[in-house]
Design a protein around this motif. Structure first.
Motif, short mmCIF file in Angstrom:
data_model
loop_
_atom_site.label_atom_id
_atom_site.label_comp_id
_atom_site.label_asym_id
_atom_site.label_seq_id
_atom_site.Cartn_x
_atom_site.Cartn_y
_atom_site.Cartn_z
N ASN A 316 0.85 -1.19 0.00
CA ASN A 316 0.00 0.00 0.00
C ASN A 316 0.89 1.24 0.00
O ASN A 316 1.57 1.52 0.99
CB ASN A 316 -0.91 0.02 1.23
N ASP A 322 -1.61 12.90 -8.01
CA ASP A 322 -1.59 11.99 -9.15
C ASP A 322 -0.28 12.08 -9.91
O ASP A 322 0.27 11.08 -10.36
CB ASP A 322 -2.75 12.32 -10.10
N ARG A 325 2.38 10.06 -8.22
CA ARG A 325 2.16 8.62 -8.38
C ARG A 325 2.67 8.15 -9.74
O ARG A 325 3.31 7.10 -9.85
CB ARG A 325 0.67 8.32 -8.22
N ASP A 329 5.76 5.32 -11.77
CA ASP A 329 5.15 4.24 -12.55
C ASP A 329 6.20 3.22 -12.96
O ASP A 329 7.31 3.57 -13.37
CB ASP A 329 4.48 4.81 -13.81
N GLN A 333 3.39 -2.27 -8.12
CA GLN A 333 2.19 -2.84 -8.70
C GLN A 333 1.09 -1.77 -8.75
O GLN A 333 0.86 -1.08 -7.75
CB GLN A 333 1.71 -4.04 -7.88
N PRO A 334 0.40 -1.58 -9.89
CA PRO A 334 -0.58 -0.50 -10.01
C PRO A 334 -1.63 -0.49 -8.90
O PRO A 334 -2.01 0.58 -8.41
CB PRO A 334 -1.22 -0.76 -11.38
N GLU A 335 -2.08 -1.68 -8.47
CA GLU A 335 -3.12 -1.72 -7.44
C GLU A 335 -2.60 -1.30 -6.07
O GLU A 335 -3.39 -1.04 -5.15
CB GLU A 335 -3.74 -3.12 -7.35
N ALA A 336 -1.29 -1.23 -5.90
CA ALA A 336 -0.73 -0.85 -4.60
C ALA A 336 -0.73 0.66 -4.42
O ALA A 336 -0.66 1.15 -3.29
CB ALA A 336 0.69 -1.38 -4.46
N ARG A 338 -2.07 4.63 -4.52
CA ARG A 338 -3.32 5.38 -4.30
C ARG A 338 -2.99 6.83 -3.99
O ARG A 338 -1.98 7.11 -3.35
CB ARG A 338 -4.08 4.75 -3.13
N GLN A 572 0.43 -8.31 1.99
CA GLN A 572 0.41 -9.10 0.76
C GLN A 572 1.72 -9.86 0.64
O GLN A 572 2.54 -9.60 -0.24
CB GLN A 572 0.17 -8.20 -0.45
N ARG A 575 2.92 -11.57 -2.77
CA ARG A 575 3.49 -10.74 -3.81
C ARG A 575 4.81 -10.14 -3.36
O ARG A 575 5.77 -10.07 -4.11
CB ARG A 575 2.53 -9.61 -4.17
#
Length: 783
Positions: A316, A322, A325, A329, A333-336, A338, A572, A575
């Motif tokens: 996380n 934005d 973030r 890139d 991992q993209p889902e991590a 926010r 997680q 991963r």
């Protein structure tokens, strides 16, 4: 709950073909009485009761209810449970002494017949809909149903929103464990203030403890909140084992690491299988991780390798914008990832505004009603750009007639050598323009407010400075989204900020303030002059800033996001600890590739030769000293050198770069020759030097560039030199060039890698090479 408030009926009884069903409170009382009788019956008696009800084929509502009750009580007795207690619980709402398994399951075990299809009331339909919408498991649904059917449940006790519900204190609850917040220090700065804000918001509902690698003045701030502060020595060889023992002793169940410099904590969390949240405040380009870690922040045990490993392990990662973030890139991992915008404590700010008189605040600092106070708040260092603001304010005072303008610079500290040197340079800038500049700490009470520029040490309480200011400057060279901008707008002050990183996500040019190119004193000067001359603009921009803060940077909203995050965060480990997939080697990625490389300010130091010639040839009509000229050229905002000078000096500027031997005399940048030779000789890369002749002297420029290449690389490299005005005609895999944007008669057949210079810092979305020492980290990813 009473039976009248939770009615479940057979679908046949609810059919439109049947007569309307009427039942009353008396029916419920009769049914309850019958149930108590059934509950005292033996198993055989219950089974016979069911047979009787079935034989009678009593289609009345009561008959069906009793038939179903007999079935269920019979099944419970077969499982060794007490029907009387369970019946009492179901009817009166009193909780049974033993847990109840699903009666539907027991019935299907005893008699292999399907349960009647049940249809819900409005309440049940809404609950089921919410469960399906959020894909809740049966276990979760059972937990909710048990709570809803409890006699203690009362909807009037519930908050109206999820935010209010999450804010309830649950200290010691197994599902809300102690969260350890790890700071990178306890010095007073924006990143650590964020931790203090989060602690204030969460401490009532979330058990917290604080860890820091070294003590500092903010320790007292955390302890005033009632939080324990532990100092851990990260340099100790037993650091990780000592820390793990401390975490166990304090019953820590999750970690929050603050700043990129706490990447070691994220790796430790992965090793310990602890849930973690990593809050990234920094904006470090991927090809400059080592530079910022080692040279800017002087971290001994952190480098790009450790940082990249932590990004891969993190479950996380929170970014305050934005833009930031996207800067990282590919590293996580993209889902991590926010985005949660940092909020500011408006209640505290507003209380200060309402309980202070602005005139008195200004007088305490030595400023009168006639003074126009320009505030620059932040740690004094090259990254924050105080030298640019001091230059701008000096010119406003001396050249633009702003004689009542006073600049207040707050945030000097005397810890790191490079910061001390930078503070000295600010005083030198002021002296060069004939502007008075003093340290606040050296002033007597009578002298306060008299210097045209005042430099004050770093301060714990800063709200007074916003109240005293007329304009707030944030001309940083590298920044994400500093709290200073939001705090200034909360005080309804117009802001002048660099157009970099995530700042445009908070400030719209011409609305809440002005956005200026980074490193441009002239742009800062022009923006402040507009505000100085028109108080109505200041008032309008101040009001717009306040409105934006309320909408986008609410302190309470930020707290809500972090409460939800900590309540839902999970580790997680699969991963984080998974074996990395085999990546191609550097040689495999580079061999046979074609790399095109520009020359001026990419391979050779074009700026250095220009500065030397312009300063020493009598062309310097602006009478700038060498230090000022170097600062102007090295920090310029525009690619074409002449566009950074006043119109009256541009002819002399072009004369300098057209002077004989200019291009032949250019010296290579550090590491350039070695890197390009290695690419050719070691890695099998086809390197082409692709350079454009200057339009003011194309012929002599081209000839001198041939001579320059032979001098620097040797004759063997002459075949690699391509001189062209249109680089889109040259084929290759990547082009390394300092020019911000390249176009031509064709679409670009290569990938543009930016070679970092001051005038291309606004370019986003392209790989960036900050120096030739980092080419092995940048080029393979770009390819």
């Amino acid at each position: 709950m009473g039976l009248t408030s939770n009615l479940w009926k057979s679908s046949s009884l609810l059919s439109t073909e049947s007569d309307d069903i009427h039942y009353s409170e008396q029916d419920d009382q009769d049914f309850a009485s019958d149930i108590y009788v059934l509950a005292e019956s033996t198993t055989d008696e219950l089974l016979n009761s069911w047979k009787v009800f079935t034989a009678l084929k009593d289609e009345s509502y009561q008959g069906r209810r009793l038939e179903n009750a007999a079935w269920r009580l019979h099944a419970m007795q077969k499982l060794g449970k007490s029907p009387s207690k369970e019946a009492e619980s179901r009817i009166t709402g009193r909780e049974a002494n033993s847990s109840t398994e699903s009666l539907a399951n027991s019935r299907s075990t005893e008699v292999q017949e399907p349960l009647p299809i049940m249809q819900a009331t409005w309440s049940a339909e809404q609950l089921l809909g919410a469960c399906l919408k959020h894909k809740l498991s049966n276990e979760t649904m059972e937990d909710f149903l048990q709570i809803l059917h409890s006699r203690k449940f009362d909807s009037a006790d519930l908050p109206c929103t999820s935010e209010e519900l999450r804010a309830l204190p649950l200290h010691g609850h197994p599902y809300r464990p102690v969260c350890a917040i790890f700071t990178h220090s306890l010095e007073r700065n924006g990143a650590n203030n964020f931790c203090l804000y989060i602690a204030r918001v969460l401490k009532q509902s979330q058990p917290l403890t604080i860890f820091s690698p070294k003590p500092g003045p903010m320790r007292e701030d955390f302890e005033k909140l009632g939080l324990q502060v532990s100092i851990v020595d990260t340099a100790s060889p037993t650091f990780l084992s000592d820390l793990a023992a401390s975490l166990k002793e304090l019953k820590v169940g999750m970690l929050l690491a603050n700043t990129i410099m706490r990447c070691d904590i994220i790796l430790m969390a992965a090793d310990l299988q602890l849930p973690s949240v990593w809050v990234i405040h920094e904006s470090w380009p991927q090809d400059q991780l080592d530079h910022y870690a080692k040279e800017v922040f002087m971290c001994k045990d952190i480098d790009s390798r450790v940082i990249r490993k932590a990004f891969k392990a993190a479950g996380n990662i929170i970014f305050p914008s934005d833009m930031q973030r996207h800067l990282y890139d590919g590293m996580f991992q993209p889902e991590a990832g926010r985005t949660i915008y940092n909020g500011i404590p408006l209640q505290q700010l507003d209380h200060f505004k309402q309980t202070r008189d602005r005139r008195e605040v200004r007088l305490a600092l030595g400023y009168s009603d006639e003074d126009f106070v320009v505030l620059h708040l932040g740690t004094v260092c090259s990254r924050k750009g105080q030298m640019f603001s001091a230059t701008a304010c000096s010119k406003l005072i001396k050249e633009d007639g702003c004689t009542n303008l006073k600049q207040l610079i707050v945030g000097a500290r005397y810890i790191r050598d490079h910061e001390i040197r930078y503070i000295d340079q600010i005083f030198q800038v002021a002296a060069a323009h004939g502007v008075s500049c003093r340290r606040w700490e050296d002033l007597t009470e009578e002298e306060r407010g008299q210097p045209q520029i005042t430099v004050m040490d770093i301060q714990a309480a800063v709200l007074q400075f916003y109240m005293a200011a007329d304009v707030v400057l944030v001309p940083s060279l590298n920044e994400v989204l500093p709290l200073v901008i939001c705090e200034a707008m909360a005080f309804e002050r117009p802001v002048v900020c660099s157009r970099i990183d995530a700042i445009p996500e908070a400030v719209t040019d011409g609305v809440e303030g002005y956005l200026v190119p980074p490193g441009s004193p002239d742009a800062i000067r022009a923006a402040v002059l507009k505000l100085y001359r028109d108080p109505a603009i200041c008032q309008r921009m101040g009001a717009a800033g306040r409105a934006r803060v309320l909408k986008q940077f609410s302190y309470s909203r930020m707290g809500e996001h972090y409460r939800e995050l900590l309540d839902t965060v999970t580790t997680q480990p699969a991963r984080a600890m998974a074996a990395p997939s085999k990546e191609p080697s550097l040689g495999e990625m580079l061999k046979g590739r074609t790399v095109l490389v520009d020359m001026d300010n990419t391979i050779v130091d074009w700026d250095a030769e220009f500065i030397r010639r312009y300063a020493s040839s009598g062309l310097n009509r602006g009478n700038r000293d060498l230090q000022e000229l170097e600062r102007m050229v090295r920090s310029r905002a525009k690619f074409e050198i002449e566009e950074n000078f006043p119109e009256s000096e541009r002819t002399e500027v072009l004369k300098a770069l057209k002077s004989p031997g200019f291009y032949e005399s250019l010296k290579p940048l550090p590491g350039a020759v070695e890197a390009l030779r290695d690419l050719v000789e070691v890695w099998g890369v086809d390197v082409k030097l692709v350079t454009a002749p200057h339009p003011s002297c194309p012929g002599t420029c081209a000839l001198e560039k041939y001579a320059s290449v032979e001098r620097i690389f040797g004759a063997s490299f002459l075949d690699r030199l391509i001189i062209t005005r249109d680089k889109t005609h040259v084929m290759g895999d990547i082009l390394i060039d300092d020019k911000p944007h390249i176009s031509g008669s064709k679409s670009c057949p290569w990938k543009h890698v930016i070679f970092s210079q001051s005038y291309n810092q606004d370019v986003q979305g392209k790989a960036r090479l900050s120096s030739w020492n980092s080419w092995q980290d940048v080029l393979p990813r770009a390819i």
